[in-house]
Design a protein around this motif. Structure first.
Motif, PDB file in Angstrom:
ATOM      1  N   LYS A 170       0.850  -1.181   0.000  1.00 19.30           N
ATOM      2  CA  LYS A 170       0.000   0.000   0.000  1.00 19.30           C
ATOM      3  C   LYS A 170       0.889   1.234   0.000  1.00 19.30           C
ATOM      4  CE  LYS A 170      -3.689  -2.250   2.493  1.00 19.30           C
ATOM      5  NZ  LYS A 170      -4.432  -2.361   3.723  1.00 19.30           N
ATOM      6  N   GLN A 171       0.403   2.265  -0.619  1.00 23.32           N
ATOM      7  CA  GLN A 171       1.138   3.523  -0.677  1.00 23.32           C
ATOM      8  C   GLN A 171       1.332   4.082   0.731  1.00 23.32           C
ATOM      9  OE1 GLN A 171      -0.951   6.617  -2.772  1.00 23.32           O
ATOM     10  NE2 GLN A 171       0.906   7.785  -3.114  1.00 23.32           N
ATOM     11  N   ILE A 172       2.513   4.593   0.997  1.00 23.96           N
ATOM     12  CA  ILE A 172       2.804   5.249   2.265  1.00 23.96           C
ATOM     13  C   ILE A 172       2.722   6.744   2.010  1.00 23.96           C
ATOM     14  CG2 ILE A 172       4.548   5.667   4.039  1.00 23.96           C
ATOM     15  CD1 ILE A 172       5.702   2.876   3.277  1.00 23.96           C
TER      16      ILE A 172
END
Length: 101
Positions: free
Chosen positions: A11-13
């Motif tokens: 998942k994008q941080i």
């Protein structure tokens, strides 16, 4: 025994002025955004588990993103770096030549 691997987030941080720290697995490292104006990252650094810190890494990224490879001794990272090192060197030499004109 030494186990090596690569952390790839699924998942994008998202880091910003309010949420400015990402803690890596088992607290081995932190990515810290030190100064962010809402558009450009002006200062960020990495800390290890002992609190040792890099200097400001923003100058290398142009302030628009944070890309990070940790542990040059990890085979995955070192193979990746060796693959792109010649290409990066050629690009840098080309830029230096153009700037020297």
């Amino acid at each position: 025994m030494f186990i090596e691997g690569m952390l790839e987030n699924d998942k994008q941080i998202v880091l910003d002025a309010a949420n400015n720290v990402f803690v890596g697995p088992n607290g081995y490292f932190k990515v810290v955004i030190d100064k962010f104006d809402g558009k450009t990252i002006q200062a960020w650094h990495v800390e290890d588990a002992k609190g040792n810190s890099t200097g400001n890494l923003a100058a290398r990224s142009g302030g628009t993103n944070v890309d990070l490879l940790i542990n040059k001794d990890c085979r995955t990272v070192s193979h990746f770096m060796k693959r792109i090192a010649l290409q990066v060197l050629a690009e840098q030499q080309k830029q230096i030549k153009e700037l020297s004109k």
